[in-house]
Write an enzyme that holds these catalytic residues in place. Structure first.
Site, PDB file in Angstrom:
ATOM      1  N   CYS A  16       3.995   1.017  -8.557  1.00  0.00           N
ATOM      2  CA  CYS A  16       5.589   1.564  -8.926  1.00  0.00           C
ATOM      3  C   CYS A  16       6.432   0.768  -9.176  1.00  0.00           C
ATOM      4  O   CYS A  16       6.884  -0.041  -8.758  1.00  0.00           O
ATOM      5  CB  CYS A  16       5.835   2.920  -9.852  1.00  0.00           C
ATOM      6  SG  CYS A  16       5.101   4.665  -9.949  1.00  0.00           S
ATOM      7  N   GLY A  42       2.578  -2.632 -11.109  1.00  0.00           N
ATOM      8  CA  GLY A  42       1.831  -1.886 -11.446  1.00  0.00           C
ATOM      9  C   GLY A  42       0.968  -1.703 -12.701  1.00  0.00           C
ATOM     10  O   GLY A  42       1.805  -2.397 -13.819  1.00  0.00           O
ATOM     11  N   ASN A 117       9.571   5.355  -7.893  1.00  0.00           N
ATOM     12  CA  ASN A 117       8.707   4.763  -7.393  1.00  0.00           C
ATOM     13  C   ASN A 117       8.680   4.724  -5.856  1.00  0.00           C
ATOM     14  O   ASN A 117      10.042   5.397  -5.484  1.00  0.00           O
ATOM     15  CB  ASN A 117       9.286   2.888  -7.227  1.00  0.00           C
ATOM     16  CG  ASN A 117       8.328   2.254  -6.373  1.00  0.00           C
ATOM     17  OD1 ASN A 117       8.987   1.079  -5.754  1.00  0.00           O
ATOM     18  ND2 ASN A 117       7.483   2.254  -6.299  1.00  0.00           N
ATOM     19  N   GLY A 118       7.452   5.814  -5.580  1.00  0.00           N
ATOM     20  CA  GLY A 118       7.161   5.376  -4.157  1.00  0.00           C
ATOM     21  C   GLY A 118       6.531   7.332  -3.793  1.00  0.00           C
ATOM     22  O   GLY A 118       6.046   7.421  -4.360  1.00  0.00           O
ATOM     23  N   TYR A 256       4.625  -9.529   0.709  1.00  0.00           N
ATOM     24  CA  TYR A 256       3.690  -9.211  -0.274  1.00  0.00           C
ATOM     25  C   TYR A 256       4.043  -9.131  -1.740  1.00  0.00           C
ATOM     26  O   TYR A 256       3.687  -9.358  -3.059  1.00  0.00           O
ATOM     27  CB  TYR A 256       2.105  -8.744   0.066  1.00  0.00           C
ATOM     28  CG  TYR A 256       1.111  -8.852  -1.420  1.00  0.00           C
ATOM     29  CD1 TYR A 256       0.465 -10.038  -1.547  1.00  0.00           C
ATOM     30  CD2 TYR A 256       1.256  -7.670  -1.636  1.00  0.00           C
ATOM     31  CE1 TYR A 256      -0.344  -9.214  -3.322  1.00  0.00           C
ATOM     32  CE2 TYR A 256      -0.005  -7.024  -2.465  1.00  0.00           C
ATOM     33  CZ  TYR A 256      -0.162  -7.751  -3.403  1.00  0.00           C
ATOM     34  OH  TYR A 256      -1.639  -8.073  -4.023  1.00  0.00           O
TER      35      TYR A 256
END
Ligand code: SF4
Length: 483
Positions: A16, A42, A117-118, A256
């Site tokens: 996300c 995302g 996010n997470g 990445y």
């Protein structure tokens, strides 16, 4: 069935991105642009909730940010001087509209929009408790757990949020909007990123600083691990509601996930990737004619490897950028062609050469094998593979989509076995200490490493409360996938 990345399933995927802005009449269009810059985090769905002084106009849909918000009929409706937005990635079966964020709820104190996010590592445990108390869930997101926890407490929105977050465990960055108050928070270890920016008099919160560049905003700083920042008409003020502890930022963001033009935790992601490539060249040198990145994510590490080794860097593999987003689920036959649809060998720079391929990671190994084969077919004399991360041996439970552990090539094979499976002449990964050296840490301190590196070491810094109670490997893999 429509899928978002049919040929990217051999990569870990960030799940996300979040963005929020307060004090700007163009809040929703700026949020859409910010989300567009964060699209790499995302691609399945996106949403924006704004606040116009009375109402919270909302639009959420499946698809890419540009497709959803690129129309006046949609963006003009999201009026107001404050907005928050979210993009979502998910591979879970349950990835429909009901899980698209930001979520919105009318609570005792008024409206609340929230996006995160997470991953909460005690989400199932908390959800069970809340359902037992009578809460009715409308989604399977962790975000809704926080809403229910807030709804059942007393006090101001900030007091409720702090009290709720003290009940959950996990790796998260959250942005919330309650009328004229924008709130951002990072988990106590700061595993997931969150940065503060400024555009004129407006304050902005975002997953990465690349979201500021697109709208001409300035990067101010990273939100600290465990910091809760409240932005209102008086500007930003910070709270530190958790017991202090050393931060453990996700090192894979540098390898990445994050965009190379982002500044994360004060460090340029591009620079970090180059340094990792240089360290990799020192650890695993190879007599070669050309250094070739697996595009796009392997590019900065390959440049670093090339500069350190003194061997020319060339785009020996060309990426087709028009494959791999919204696409009809491929048949097995087309899937078999997958790598060739996305990558093709630049024969002139490969034929007759000793080639070092540089990639950021090996997850399942299927793509690596096909790329090695493709480079050999293009006439390479030797094909060596260098990887700018240590072997990925463990699943992530902190908001990154990883296959279940059994599907990770490095969980089942040593490096020599992996070399044989992908068909390379040699294969090396950067060591964990080499990775830390490249990041400016002399070496990994076993007692208190600076980063979360659990997918390489298996040392999870946040308890896996739900996973520890999971009864079988299928449940475990689902937990790893829940965003
Ligand atoms: Fe990042 Fe790996 Fe830690 Fe997940 S387990 S947060 S991907 S370092």
């Amino acid at each position: 069935m429509v899928t978002t990345h049919p040929f990217d399933d051999d990569k870990l995927q960030e799940e996300c991105a979040i963005f929020g802005i307060l004090g700007n009449d163009e809040a929703a269009p700026l949020t859409a642009l910010g989300l567009h810059a964060l699209q790499h985090r995302g691609q399945e769905a996106a949403g924006i909730v704004s606040f116009d002084g009375e109402q919270f106009p909302t639009h959420r849909d499946m698809g890419l940010v540009g497709d959803i918000f690129g129309r006046h009929s949609v963006i003009d409706r999201l009026s107001g001087h404050a907005a928050i937005g979210h993009t979502r990635y998910s591979t879970t079966g349950d990835s429909g509209m009901r899980n698209v964020q930001p979520l919105f709820a009318d609570l005792e104190f008024g409206g609340l929009a929230i996006a995160h996010n997470g991953n909460l590592t005690n989400a199932l445990t908390k959800r069970r408790e809340l359902v037992h108390q009578g809460c009715i869930f409308q989604s399977t997101t962790d975000t809704e757990i926080i809403i229910h926890l807030m709804a059942t407490r007393q006090g101001t929105v900030v007091e409720r949020l702090i009290g709720s977050l003290r009940e959950v465990e996990g790796a998260y960055s959250i942005i919330a909007l309650a009328k004229d108050t924008l709130i951002g928070v990072r988990d106590p270890l700061g595993v997931r990123p969150l940065v503060l920016g400024k555009l004129g008099d407006s304050y902005i919160l975002a997953s990465e600083s690349c979201a500021f560049d697109i709208i001409g905003a300035d990067y101010v700083r990273d939100i600290d691990a465990g910091e809760l920042i409240v932005i209102d008409e008086d500007g930003p003020h910070s709270h530190f509601p958790f017991p202090p502890m050393p931060s453990r930022f996700c090192v894979f963001e540098y390898i990445y996930f994050a965009r190379p033009d982002s500044i994360v935790e004060g460090t340029s992601v591009y620079e970090a990737r180059k340094r990792i490539g240089m360290e990799l060249a020192k650890e695993s040198p190879m007599e070669a004619d050309v250094i070739v990145p697996i595009p796009d994510s392997g590019v900065p590490a390959a440049i670093g490897y090339s500069q350190e080794a003194g061997v020319p860097f060339e785009y020996g593999i060309i990426r087709n950028h028009y494959v791999g987003r919204t696409f009809i689920e491929p048949s097995d036959e087309i899937r078999h062609l997958g790598v060739k649809l996305k990558h093709s060998a630049n024969r002139a720079y490969i034929s007759g050469k000793r080639v070092v391929l540089v990639d950021d990671s090996i997850v399942r190994g299927t793509t690596s094998r096909k790329i090695v084969e493709m480079v050999r077919q293009a006439g390479a004399k030797e094909v060596h593979m260098r990887i700018s991360s240590p072997p990925t041996t463990n699943s992530c439970f902190y908001g990154v989509d990883t296959p279940e552990r059994a599907a990770l090539l490095a969980a089942r094979n040593n490096v020599e076995e992996m070399r044989q499976l992908i068909g390379a002449d040699s294969l090396s990964f950067i060591s964990i200490d080499g990775l830390y050296r490249a990041m400016g840490r002399p070496e990994r301190d076993g007692d208190a490493p600076h980063y979360c590196d659990a997918c390489f070491t298996g040392e999870y810094p946040i308890p896996l409360t739900d996973a520890d109670g999971a009864e079988d490997s299928r449940q475990l893999s689902l937990l790893a996938e829940i965003g």
